[in-house]
Write a protein that holds these residues in place. Structure first.
Motif, PDB file in Angstrom:
ATOM      1  N   ASP A   3       0.828  -1.211   0.000  1.00 17.34           N
ATOM      2  CA  ASP A   3       0.000   0.000   0.000  1.00 17.34           C
ATOM      3  C   ASP A   3       0.862   1.261   0.000  1.00 17.34           C
ATOM      4  O   ASP A   3       0.503   2.261  -0.624  1.00 17.34           O
ATOM      5  CB  ASP A   3      -0.940   0.007   1.207  1.00 17.34           C
ATOM      6  N   GLU A   4       2.009   1.212   0.696  1.00 15.23           N
ATOM      7  CA  GLU A   4       2.889   2.375   0.754  1.00 15.23           C
ATOM      8  C   GLU A   4       3.488   2.686  -0.611  1.00 15.23           C
ATOM      9  O   GLU A   4       3.575   3.848  -1.015  1.00 15.23           O
ATOM     10  CB  GLU A   4       4.016   2.163   1.778  1.00 15.23           C
ATOM     11  N   VAL A   5       3.899   1.639  -1.332  1.00 14.57           N
ATOM     12  CA  VAL A   5       4.467   1.837  -2.671  1.00 14.57           C
ATOM     13  C   VAL A   5       3.392   2.362  -3.611  1.00 14.57           C
ATOM     14  O   VAL A   5       3.616   3.299  -4.370  1.00 14.57           O
ATOM     15  CB  VAL A   5       5.088   0.527  -3.209  1.00 14.57           C
ATOM     16  N   ASP A   6       2.194   1.779  -3.544  1.00 13.03           N
ATOM     17  CA  ASP A   6       1.085   2.232  -4.377  1.00 13.03           C
ATOM     18  C   ASP A   6       0.781   3.708  -4.115  1.00 13.03           C
ATOM     19  O   ASP A   6       0.641   4.499  -5.044  1.00 13.03           O
ATOM     20  CB  ASP A   6      -0.152   1.383  -4.122  1.00 13.03           C
ATOM     21  N   ALA A   7       0.704   4.081  -2.848  1.00 18.51           N
ATOM     22  CA  ALA A   7       0.411   5.476  -2.486  1.00 18.51           C
ATOM     23  C   ALA A   7       1.523   6.411  -2.967  1.00 18.51           C
ATOM     24  O   ALA A   7       1.251   7.501  -3.469  1.00 18.51           O
ATOM     25  CB  ALA A   7       0.221   5.602  -0.978  1.00 18.51           C
ATOM     26  N   GLY A   8       2.763   5.983  -2.823  1.00 19.95           N
ATOM     27  CA  GLY A   8       3.889   6.810  -3.261  1.00 19.95           C
ATOM     28  C   GLY A   8       3.912   7.017  -4.763  1.00 19.95           C
ATOM     29  O   GLY A   8       4.141   8.137  -5.243  1.00 19.95           O
ATOM     30  N   LEU A   9       3.663   5.948  -5.527  1.00 17.71           N
ATOM     31  CA  LEU A   9       3.640   6.069  -6.983  1.00 17.71           C
ATOM     32  C   LEU A   9       2.455   6.905  -7.453  1.00 17.71           C
ATOM     33  O   LEU A   9       2.573   7.717  -8.376  1.00 17.71           O
ATOM     34  CB  LEU A   9       3.624   4.684  -7.626  1.00 17.71           C
ATOM     35  N   THR A  10       1.311   6.741  -6.795  1.00 10.93           N
ATOM     36  CA  THR A  10       0.138   7.545  -7.127  1.00 10.93           C
ATOM     37  C   THR A  10       0.422   9.019  -6.881  1.00 10.93           C
ATOM     38  O   THR A  10       0.111   9.881  -7.705  1.00 10.93           O
ATOM     39  CB  THR A  10      -1.084   7.085  -6.313  1.00 10.93           C
ATOM     40  N   SER A  15       1.651  14.470  -8.755  1.00 16.47           N
ATOM     41  CA  SER A  15       2.497  15.668  -8.667  1.00 16.47           C
ATOM     42  C   SER A  15       3.078  16.025 -10.034  1.00 16.47           C
ATOM     43  O   SER A  15       3.244  17.208 -10.346  1.00 16.47           O
ATOM     44  CB  SER A  15       3.611  15.476  -7.636  1.00 16.47           C
ATOM     45  N   LEU A  16       3.362  15.029 -10.851  1.00 16.93           N
ATOM     46  CA  LEU A  16       3.858  15.316 -12.201  1.00 16.93           C
ATOM     47  C   LEU A  16       2.794  16.015 -13.036  1.00 16.93           C
ATOM     48  O   LEU A  16       3.080  16.987 -13.734  1.00 16.93           O
ATOM     49  CB  LEU A  16       4.296  14.025 -12.894  1.00 16.93           C
ATOM     50  N   ASP A  33      11.139  -9.755 -13.272  1.00 15.77           N
ATOM     51  CA  ASP A  33      10.530 -11.071 -13.477  1.00 15.77           C
ATOM     52  C   ASP A  33       9.055 -10.987 -13.864  1.00 15.77           C
ATOM     53  O   ASP A  33       8.406 -11.995 -14.122  1.00 15.77           O
ATOM     54  CB  ASP A  33      10.686 -11.939 -12.225  1.00 15.77           C
ATOM     55  N   GLY A  34       8.508  -9.775 -13.922  1.00 10.68           N
ATOM     56  CA  GLY A  34       7.125  -9.577 -14.328  1.00 10.68           C
ATOM     57  C   GLY A  34       6.093  -9.930 -13.274  1.00 10.68           C
ATOM     58  O   GLY A  34       4.891  -9.881 -13.531  1.00 10.68           O
ATOM     59  N   GLN A  35       6.533 -10.250 -12.077  1.00  9.74           N
ATOM     60  CA  GLN A  35       5.608 -10.650 -11.017  1.00  9.74           C
ATOM     61  C   GLN A  35       4.918  -9.468 -10.344  1.00  9.74           C
ATOM     62  O   GLN A  35       3.817  -9.605  -9.840  1.00  9.74           O
ATOM     63  CB  GLN A  35       6.337 -11.487  -9.960  1.00  9.74           C
ATOM     64  N   ARG A  36       5.593  -8.327 -10.333  1.00  9.21           N
ATOM     65  CA  ARG A  36       5.024  -7.135  -9.689  1.00  9.21           C
ATOM     66  C   ARG A  36       4.860  -6.048 -10.736  1.00  9.21           C
ATOM     67  O   ARG A  36       5.799  -5.731 -11.466  1.00  9.21           O
ATOM     68  CB  ARG A  36       5.931  -6.676  -8.553  1.00  9.21           C
ATOM     69  N   ARG A  37       3.651  -5.503 -10.791  1.00 11.51           N
ATOM     70  CA  ARG A  37       3.364  -4.460 -11.774  1.00 11.51           C
ATOM     71  C   ARG A  37       2.523  -3.369 -11.137  1.00 11.51           C
ATOM     72  O   ARG A  37       1.736  -3.629 -10.239  1.00 11.51           O
ATOM     73  CB  ARG A  37       2.587  -5.034 -12.954  1.00 11.51           C
ATOM     74  N   TRP A  38       2.720  -2.152 -11.647  1.00 11.01           N
ATOM     75  CA  TRP A  38       1.901  -1.028 -11.213  1.00 11.01           C
ATOM     76  C   TRP A  38       1.750  -0.090 -12.396  1.00 11.01           C
ATOM     77  O   TRP A  38       2.679   0.123 -13.166  1.00 11.01           O
ATOM     78  CB  TRP A  38       2.571  -0.284 -10.061  1.00 11.01           C
TER      79      TRP A  38
END
Length: 81
Positions: A3-10, A15-16, A33-38
């Motif tokens: 959730d922290e990574v998702d919130a940070g990327l969002t 901001s961009l 490895d294609g296992q994690r995507r956002w």
């Protein structure tokens, strides 16, 4: 993704898109490895439709050269010369 990574990327994408010279921002991240995507996107802050939709215009100017060379290099790495 956590959730922290998702919130940070969002927050990064939002901001961009808030910068005066930008219209929209779109970002996609994938592990090697294609296992994690956002993926996410954002439109201008304060607009009626801040979400990025398929019909939203993207002003890519001359960065298409980077996309083409990326595809060429990926093809070269995968299939060799």
């Amino acid at each position: 993704m956590t959730d922290e990574v998702d919130a940070g990327l969002t927050k990064l994408v939002q901001s961009l898109s808030a910068r005066p010279a930008l219209h929209h921002a779109s970002l996609a991240v994938s592990s090697a490895d294609g296992q994690r995507r956002w993926a996410g996107g954002s439109g201008p802050q304060g607009s009626a439709e801040p979400e990025v939709r398929p019909e939203a215009p993207f002003f890519i100017a001359s960065i298409t050269k980077r996309f083409i060379i990326t595809l060429v290099l990926q093809g070269h790495a995968r299939f060799g010369a």
